[in-house]
Each structure stands twice: as structure tokens, then as C-alpha cells.
Design an enzyme around this catalytic site. Sequence first.
Site, PDB file in Angstrom:
ATOM      1  N   SER A 251       0.810  -1.216   0.000  1.00  0.00           N
ATOM      2  CA  SER A 251       0.000   0.000   0.000  1.00  0.00           C
ATOM      3  C   SER A 251       0.844   1.267   0.000  1.00  0.00           C
ATOM      4  O   SER A 251       0.413   2.297  -0.520  1.00  0.00           O
ATOM      5  CB  SER A 251      -0.941   0.001   1.209  1.00  0.00           C
ATOM      6  OG  SER A 251      -1.847  -1.077   1.138  1.00  0.00           O
ATOM      7  N   HIS A 316       0.176   3.541   4.553  1.00  0.00           N
ATOM      8  CA  HIS A 316      -0.693   4.197   3.572  1.00  0.00           C
ATOM      9  C   HIS A 316      -0.445   5.703   3.553  1.00  0.00           C
ATOM     10  O   HIS A 316      -0.286   6.319   2.478  1.00  0.00           O
ATOM     11  CB  HIS A 316      -2.161   3.940   3.909  1.00  0.00           C
ATOM     12  CG  HIS A 316      -2.571   2.498   3.885  1.00  0.00           C
ATOM     13  ND1 HIS A 316      -2.153   1.592   4.830  1.00  0.00           N
ATOM     14  CD2 HIS A 316      -3.391   1.814   3.033  1.00  0.00           C
ATOM     15  CE1 HIS A 316      -2.683   0.398   4.570  1.00  0.00           C
ATOM     16  NE2 HIS A 316      -3.438   0.514   3.482  1.00  0.00           N
TER      17      HIS A 316
END
Length: 377
Positions: A251, A316
Site C-alpha cells: 500500500s 498508507h
Amino acid sequence: MDRSSLLQLIQEQQLDPENTGFIGADTFTGLVHSHELPLDPAKLDMLVALAQSNERGQVCYQELVDLVSAKISSKRSSSFKRAIANGQRALPRDGLLDEPGLGVYKRFVRYVAYEILPREVDRHWYFYRHRSCPPPVFMVSVTLAQIIVFLCYGARLNKWVLQTYHPEYMKSPLVYHPGHRARAWRFLTYMFMHVGLEQLGFNALLQLMIGVPLEMVHGLLRISLLYLAGVLAGSLTVSITDMRAPVVGGSGGVYALCSAHLANVVMNWAGMRCPYKLLRMVLALVCMSSEVGRAVWLRFSPPLPASGPQPSFMAHLAGAVVGVSMGLTILRSYEERLRDQCGWWVVLLAYGTFLLFAIFWNIFAYDLLGAHIPPPP
């Protein structure tokens, strides 16, 4: 014929007797053709676009020599881009959307040009200069490797959703775990492991839908650098801000690509010609936010006794920061040398400073702060 020879030829033929630095566009085109330096369609478009920057249909031949010289790098200089920007940017041909008789692959190339590039002159340049070799191998290879690793662990654990709940999952040599910080490869290899089918599917879809077009336009080196910078920043950020948590999934790299692309679209909103861009922007933000929300829920959900803390969501956010900073600099420098961009060196300095800080943090901070990390599996 190199740059100096072409300049000398212009002087010898007295094409610019008053040394104004400008020459008629038709005169320059004829000169190039007569000396076996034909312009490809993209360069011819740019020649005319430059000519329209002057009311008398003249162009600065110093810049055009750089454009057609065989000895000059294919990357355009910043001064040439400024010359393009000073023109009216109108091109003599119809837009690429009206180009007739294209095959399937060339239509895909045209689609990529309108998806990624905000200026018509850049879209023409990319469309006519694009070659199918080398293909966008980096994003495809990373995605295939992630799928293969997931299938292997899924079959081994007999678990396809929330694999991190399985006590054997964290024993993988690929997962980043705070107890194995000395194994430096784990700060990158965690990108091949995923929580479950839902995370893998989301990342793989974005890597193919956004990463592949970006790699086709900006090249393997730039996009692989951006992706891996996001991955590395993700694990290092977790080691600083969420010291007890492991990390899995690509991610960090995915959010670096997506954030860079979305920021580039927003900053060039008027020039982007991709259809339904507002709707797609909203959907992308909703999906990315939902994925972050899922990761936050997973991190703070009650873990099974044998599994320890669940993977952190900070990768993220770190990837998004890398995308908005380093990624946006890369995407806004299409066909330009990054080393000529002052902003590029500022970003590299900031990223290098972060890396040094994170390395010293991982070496000294855990002991100095007395962090209670879970025992390594």
C-alpha cells in the site's frame, strides 16, 4: 550534424543577418529537410506551436537546434519547455481523439496519453514517440510476484482472508516485524505479503490501472523509484510512529502512485481530457479512504492471543506523502531532466534526511525509549 554545425550553417547562409535569434519557421523546416534531418510528426507539431508564439511566424532557432540535433538527449530542456509555454500551444493537426485508422494498441496509447498528460503538445509528443519495447514490465512483474506469493501462503495456511490472524503468517521472512529490524530487506519485501484477498485485489487493481499507464509515459526508472520510495517510507514511518506493529502489503507504493496522479490531475484540471474525471476522482478518493479505514479497524481490532498486534496503517499515509511530494515532481517533469529541476533536489534532500533520521531511530530509539515490542515469531 551536431548542434554547433547546424548553428554555423544558419550563420553561413545568412538566414538571420541581423542576429535577432529568430528565423522563419518554414525556412528552418526547409533547412532541416535539405540536410537530411527530417522532423518526426511530434517535433513538427512543436515547431509550428513555437512559431505561433511570434506574430511574424518566427521561432528562436537556438531552441529548435536543441530539438532536432541528434546529439542532444531525448529529454527536453527546461528552456525548451518555457519556449513552448510562451506559445499559443495550438497545434496544426486535429486532436488525437480524431486520429482515424488506429489499431488496437495505438488506441490504447492514445487513451494513456489522455489519461496521464495534461497538455496537448505533450500528448502528441508521447503518441508519436512511444515504442512498445520495452513494455511496462516493473508494475506487471511486481503485481504477478505479489499474486504468486499470496497464492503460496494461502495454500500453505489454508486461509485467504485476514491471513495475519494465522499464527504462522508472521514467521514469513518477507514480513516487516519490529523484532526483526536488523534484517534490512524486510523494510522492502513486506510489499509482497498481504493481509488477505481484499487488500491484494485492491492494490493489484490500482497498480495495473494507474501504475502501468504511468510507467508507459514516464518510464520504468522513474515509476519504480517512486513506488519503492513509497514502500520504504511506509515501513520506516511505521517503525517510528507505531513501534510495536508489523507491516504487510504494497500500500505504501500504491498510495505513492495514486496520490501523485490525483494531485497532478487536480493541479492540471483544465488541461486533463480524461472522461468523467470528477466522478472518477470522487470514486478514487472514496476507495482509498475506505482502504485506510479498513486498515485502521484491523490495526485496533482485538488480536488473537498468538498473533500479536495487527499490521499498521501508517504505511498508507507515508506513501501518500511521498506521492504528493516526490511523485508530483516526477509527473510534472515529463520528458525533462529531473536533475535540472530545483524542486527535485529539494525533495531528494528531504527524503534523504528522513532516511537518515529513520535509520538512527531504528538503531537507538527502541532501547532508549524502552519500547515493549512483541517477541519476534
